[in-house]
Design a protein around this motif. Structure first.
Motif, PDB file in Angstrom:
ATOM      1  N   ASP A  84       0.854  -1.189   0.000  1.00 39.17           N
ATOM      2  CA  ASP A  84       0.000   0.000   0.000  1.00 39.17           C
ATOM      3  C   ASP A  84       0.898   1.250   0.000  1.00 39.17           C
ATOM      4  O   ASP A  84       1.809   1.353   0.829  1.00 39.17           O
ATOM      5  N   HIS A  85       0.646   2.176  -0.907  1.00 40.54           N
ATOM      6  CA  HIS A  85       1.423   3.424  -0.981  1.00 40.54           C
ATOM      7  C   HIS A  85       2.935   3.201  -1.014  1.00 40.54           C
ATOM      8  O   HIS A  85       3.675   3.813  -0.229  1.00 40.54           O
ATOM      9  N   GLU A 144      -1.811   8.893   7.073  1.00 36.98           N
ATOM     10  CA  GLU A 144      -1.770   7.456   7.243  1.00 36.98           C
ATOM     11  C   GLU A 144      -0.313   7.052   7.305  1.00 36.98           C
ATOM     12  O   GLU A 144       0.430   7.279   6.350  1.00 36.98           O
ATOM     13  N   HIS A 180      -7.626   9.898   4.208  1.00 38.09           N
ATOM     14  CA  HIS A 180      -7.100   8.843   5.076  1.00 38.09           C
ATOM     15  C   HIS A 180      -7.425   9.186   6.528  1.00 38.09           C
ATOM     16  O   HIS A 180      -7.453  10.353   6.900  1.00 38.09           O
ATOM     17  N   HIS A 208      -9.546   5.154  -1.810  1.00 34.71           N
ATOM     18  CA  HIS A 208      -8.791   5.122  -0.547  1.00 34.71           C
ATOM     19  C   HIS A 208      -9.598   5.828   0.538  1.00 34.71           C
ATOM     20  O   HIS A 208     -10.474   6.636   0.236  1.00 34.71           O
ATOM     21  N   ASN A 230     -10.384   0.677  -0.010  1.00 35.87           N
ATOM     22  CA  ASN A 230      -9.448   0.457   1.095  1.00 35.87           C
ATOM     23  C   ASN A 230     -10.079   0.833   2.426  1.00 35.87           C
ATOM     24  O   ASN A 230     -10.582   1.955   2.579  1.00 35.87           O
TER      25      ASN A 230
HETATM   26 ZN    ZN Z   1      -4.411   5.088   0.879  1.00 31.43          ZN
END
Ligand code: ZN
Length: 286
Positions: A84-85, A144, A180, A208, A230
């Motif tokens: 993720d990311h 996040e 987020h 997201h 997500n």
């Molecule tokens: Zn994200």
């Protein structure tokens, strides 16, 4: 089955449902997501953030845990292990080399040309190995795992089209107002823009910051081509609340088994994940 996101997201996109990405935090969290997916006959994506890579001792350890947990639990629904990311091509390559079946490259903070170039390089490397790639455009606000953005910048439709055409990426996180972490007030998503981008790119969109988006808006997003959602903050929060309550209620009794404490917090997380799978329409698909 540890698989890439390609087929599971394309199926979801064409059948108008979404697959949940549930971030993992430890061994028990892995077991919870896997068991819940199996019970619901749903595909699932295990999301691994930068903080989790460190906490769970690196890509290789995480891959070994997930792979062996899947064997042990006899998991027979499609599961993707997804970075993720990812912040650089190095970290995406390291995840792929360790056995991850999917990666996200988040080059949204870079100038567009640079984001495009690095995403393309990662897609070329990943696709040769059967690994899927998610790209990001625009800016998702909130924080996040140390990724902090104070403002929302909507993804530019033309850049989205160029990104998809030139990189052959599998899905796209086009930022359209989601955040987020916890929202301040109600989330406002740009549905007109989402529909426009979806019609242009014709590949699965990723949403997201699922925590705090109301059910109706989630369904709306799915109807406009969102095939991956997500969810992280609400599960972490649910665990902390449940464990906090356990200790508050049993001040002077016998809490002496950390395994029981961890799993106590995860029971309501499993319920949350089941609710999400039902809402997204991903249950009984396999
Ligand atoms: Zn994200």
């Amino acid at each position: 089955m540890l698989v890439s996101m390609k087929d599971m997201l394309n199926n979801a996109y064409h059948e108008h449902y979404a697959v949940g990405q549930f971030n993992i935090n430890n061994l028990e969290w892995v077991a919870t997501v896997l068991k819940t997916a199996k019970e619901n006959r749903s595909p699932a994506i295990l999301g691994v953030s930068g903080g989790t890579i460190k906490h769970m001792l690196g890509f290789k350890t995480i891959h070994a845990i997930v792979k062996n947990a899947m064997d042990y639990l006899d998991i027979d629904v499609p599961i993707a292990l997804h970075l993720d990311h990812g912040q650089s091509y190095e970290s995406c390559f390291a995840a792929i080399n360790a056995g991850f079946s999917s990666v996200m490259f988040d080059g949204s903070h870079l100038p567009f040309e640079e984001n495009l170039e690095i995403t393309k390089r990662i897609v070329d490397y990943a696709h040769k190995r059967g690994v899927s790639v998610e790209a990001e455009l625009g800016t998702i606000a909130g924080s996040e795992d140390g990724i902090v953005n104070s403002q929302v910048i909507y993804a530019d439709p033309n850049q989205c089209l160029t990104m998809v055409k030139e990189t052959n990426v599998d899905c796209l996180a086009a930022a359209l107002g989601s955040t987020h972490g916890l929202y301040k007030g109600k989330a406002k998503l740009g549905f007109n823009e989402m529909q426009h981008i979806s019609n242009l790119i014709k590949i699965p969109l990723v949403l997201h910051g699922g925590t705090g988006i109301c059910d109706e808006d989630m369904l709306h997003a799915i109807s406009f081509g969102t095939a991956k959602i997500n969810v992280n903050t609400e599960n972490m929060y649910t665990w902390c609340v449940a464990v906090g309550k356990l200790f508050a209620e049993q001040k002077d009794h016998d809490i002496n088994d950390p395994r029981k404490v961890i799993n106590h917090g995860l029971n309501p997380v499993a319920e949350k994940i089941t609710e999400r799978m039902k809402l997204f329409g991903s249950v009984n698909r396999y």
